[in-house]
Design an enzyme around this catalytic site. Structure first.
Site, mmCIF file in Angstrom:
data_model
loop_
_atom_site.group_PDB
_atom_site.id
_atom_site.type_symbol
_atom_site.label_atom_id
_atom_site.label_comp_id
_atom_site.label_asym_id
_atom_site.label_seq_id
_atom_site.Cartn_x
_atom_site.Cartn_y
_atom_site.Cartn_z
ATOM 1 N N ASP A 188 0.856 -1.351 0.027
ATOM 2 C CA ASP A 188 0.061 0.001 0.040
ATOM 3 C C ASP A 188 0.832 1.364 0.118
ATOM 4 O O ASP A 188 1.963 1.314 0.608
ATOM 5 C CB ASP A 188 -0.947 0.079 1.049
ATOM 6 N N HIS A 243 2.133 3.370 -8.839
ATOM 7 C CA HIS A 243 1.937 1.881 -9.364
ATOM 8 C C HIS A 243 2.949 1.109 -10.115
ATOM 9 O O HIS A 243 3.565 -0.157 -9.902
ATOM 10 C CB HIS A 243 0.607 1.510 -10.104
ATOM 11 N N LEU A 262 10.256 -20.639 -5.266
ATOM 12 C CA LEU A 262 9.455 -19.995 -4.549
ATOM 13 C C LEU A 262 8.116 -19.880 -5.133
ATOM 14 O O LEU A 262 7.730 -19.767 -6.294
ATOM 15 C CB LEU A 262 10.081 -18.305 -4.588
HETATM 16 C C1 IPE Z 1 -5.516 -2.678 -0.239
HETATM 17 O O1 IPE Z 1 -5.053 -1.507 -0.342
HETATM 18 C C2 IPE Z 1 -5.350 -3.487 -1.521
HETATM 19 C C3 IPE Z 1 -4.249 -3.539 -2.140
HETATM 20 C C4 IPE Z 1 -2.964 -3.159 -1.503
HETATM 21 C C5 IPE Z 1 -4.137 -4.226 -3.461
HETATM 22 P P1 IPE Z 1 -6.181 -0.268 -0.416
HETATM 23 O O2 IPE Z 1 -5.355 0.999 -0.304
HETATM 24 O O3 IPE Z 1 -7.373 -0.576 -1.463
HETATM 25 O O4 IPE Z 1 -6.990 -0.463 0.996
HETATM 26 P P2 IPE Z 1 -7.806 0.457 1.709
HETATM 27 O O5 IPE Z 1 -9.292 0.606 0.825
HETATM 28 O O6 IPE Z 1 -7.249 1.818 1.972
HETATM 29 O O7 IPE Z 1 -8.128 0.051 2.986
HETATM 30 C C1 IPE Z 2 -1.795 0.198 -3.115
HETATM 31 O O1 IPE Z 2 -1.492 1.478 -3.472
HETATM 32 C C2 IPE Z 2 -2.003 -0.277 -4.655
HETATM 33 C C3 IPE Z 2 -3.355 -0.774 -4.973
HETATM 34 C C4 IPE Z 2 -4.501 -0.817 -4.129
HETATM 35 C C5 IPE Z 2 -3.802 -1.072 -6.140
HETATM 36 P P1 IPE Z 2 -2.673 2.654 -3.272
HETATM 37 O O2 IPE Z 2 -2.768 2.876 -4.629
HETATM 38 O O3 IPE Z 2 -3.802 2.111 -2.393
HETATM 39 O O4 IPE Z 2 -2.058 3.817 -2.439
HETATM 40 P P2 IPE Z 2 -2.513 4.811 -1.693
HETATM 41 O O5 IPE Z 2 -3.198 4.025 -0.408
HETATM 42 O O6 IPE Z 2 -3.558 5.604 -2.589
HETATM 43 O O7 IPE Z 2 -1.343 5.625 -1.401
HETATM 44 MG MG MG Z 3 -3.995 2.510 -0.603
#
Ligand code: IPE
Ligand code: IPE
Ligand code: MG
Length: 259
Positions: A29, A46, A140
Site C-alpha cells: 500500500d 503503481h 518460491l
Molecule cells: C488494499 O489497499 C489493497 C491492495 C493493496 C491491493 P487499499 O489501499 O485498497 O486499502 P484500503 O481501501 O485503503 O483499506
Molecule cells: C496500493 O496503493 C495499490 C493498490 C491498491 C492497487 P494505493 O493505490 O492504495 O496507494 P494509496 O493508499 O492511495 O497511497
Molecule cells: Mg491504499
C-alpha cells in the site's frame, strides 16, 4: 478432553520455532500517495511499485522464504475511478507478459489467486499461460492476489461444502474448520507466518481473513515504492524476535525449540 487438539483449532505453523518465515504475505500500500507527493499521477506510483515487487521477490529467493503472497488488487478496488482501474489492468497485463519468463528462469511458481473470471479475456489467457509455464517450479511460490477478497474466499469455500451437503455427500454436522480450510485458495500452502502492510494504514482491508488467524502482523509507514531490501529485513528481524504461541504457554514453546 484428553487431547489438546480439537477439529476446529488453527494448525501450528511448520516454522513455529524458526526465525525465517516460510510464508510472507504483503499488502503493498501507498503507491498513490508516493506519486502524489512527487507531483506525479497515481499510476507512476503503481509503476514504481512493480520495481519493489521485483526486489522483494529477489530477497525472498535469497533468504529461502518459500511462499510470498502479494495483494495486487482487491475486490473493493473496482470502486476506484474507472481510469485508474483500467490503467492498473494494463499494468498488470504488461507486468505478467514481461516478467513471467524471468520468474520461470529463477524457479518461481506463479499463481494468481482471486476471482479471475472478472478480468478481460486477454488477462485471463495470460494468467493461464503464466501459471502453466511455471507450474512445476519450486524455489518460491509467488501468489498474486488479484480481484481477491478474504470474504469472497471464505464464501466460495463454504459454497462448495454447501453443494456437497445438498448432494447428500456431506452431513451438515461434519462441516468443520478443517473442511472450510481445505477449500480455500492456497489450501495446499502453509498459512502466512508474517504479514506486512506498508503505507501506514493498520487494517486488513479484506485480505487473507481466514489464513491470517495466527499470523504475526507488521505495519510500517514506508510507502510501497520505497520499501526496499533493508525495510524488508527490518520486518524479518521483527518477526525473528517474536515468540509465537498458538495458544501454548511460552514455556512449552521454549521446550519445542530446544527439542
Ligand atoms: C488494499 O489497499 C489493497 C491492495 C493493496 C491491493 P487499499 O489501499 O485498497 O486499502 P484500503 O481501501 O485503503 O483499506
Ligand atoms: C496500493 O496503493 C495499490 C493498490 C491498491 C492497487 P494505493 O493505490 O492504495 O496507494 P494509496 O493508499 O492511495 O497511497
Ligand atoms: Mg491504499
Amino acid at each position: 478432553m484428553t487431547d489438546n487438539k480439537n477439529d476446529n483449532s488453527v494448525p501450528l505453523s511448520r516454522s513455529l520455532t524458526s526465525e525465517v518465515p516460510e510464508h510472507v504475505a504483503i499488502i503493498m500500500d501507498g503507491n498513490g500517495r508516493w506519486a502524489e507527493r512527487k507531483g506525479k499521477p497515481r499510476i507512476a506510483g503503481h509503476k514504481a511499485g512493480v520495481e519493489t515487487v521485483r526486489e522483494i521477490i529477489r530477497s525472498c529467493v535469497e533468504k529461502g522464504i518459500q511462499v510470498l503472497t502479494l495483494f495486487a488488487f482487491s475486490s473493493e478496488n473496482w470502486r476506484r475511478p474507472q481510469k485508474e482501474v483500467s490503467l492498473l489492468m494494463s499494468l498488470f497485463l504488461a507486468a505478467l507478459q514481461r516478467e513471467v519468463k524471468k520468474l520461470h528462469k529463477n524457479g518461481v511458481q506463479l499463481r494468481i489467486v482471486g476471482d479471475t473470471t472478472a478480468f478481460d479475456e486477454k488477462i485471463q489467457a495470460q494468467i493461464e499461460k503464466s501459471e502453466a509455464l511455471t507450474r512445476d517450479n519450486d524455489t518460491l511460490v509467488l501468489n498474486i492476489a488479484a480481484n481477491y477478497g478474504g470474504q469472497w474466499d471464505i464464501t466460495q469455500s463454504v459454497k462448495k461444502l454447501a453443494h456437497e451437503v445438498e448432494a447428500g455427500k456431506l452431513a451438515a454436522d461434519d462441516v468443520s474448520a478443517d473442511l472450510i480450510r481445505q477449500n480455500l485458495s492456497m489450501s495446499d500452502l502453509p498459512d502466512p507466518d508474517l504479514f506486512i502492510r506498508t503505507g501506514g494504514e493498520q487494517r486488513i482491508s479484506n485480505f487473507l481473513i481466514w489464513q491470517l488467524a495466527y499470523t504475526e502482523l507488521y505495519f510500517t509507514d514506508i510507502l510501497w515504492p520505497d520499501f526496499d531490501r533493508q525495510a524488508f529485513e527490518a520486518a524479518l528481524e521483527s518477526f525473528a524476535g517474536r515468540q509465537r504461541r498458538f495458544g501454548h504457554t511460552g514455556e512449552q514453546i521454549e521446550k519445542m525449540k530446544n527439542a
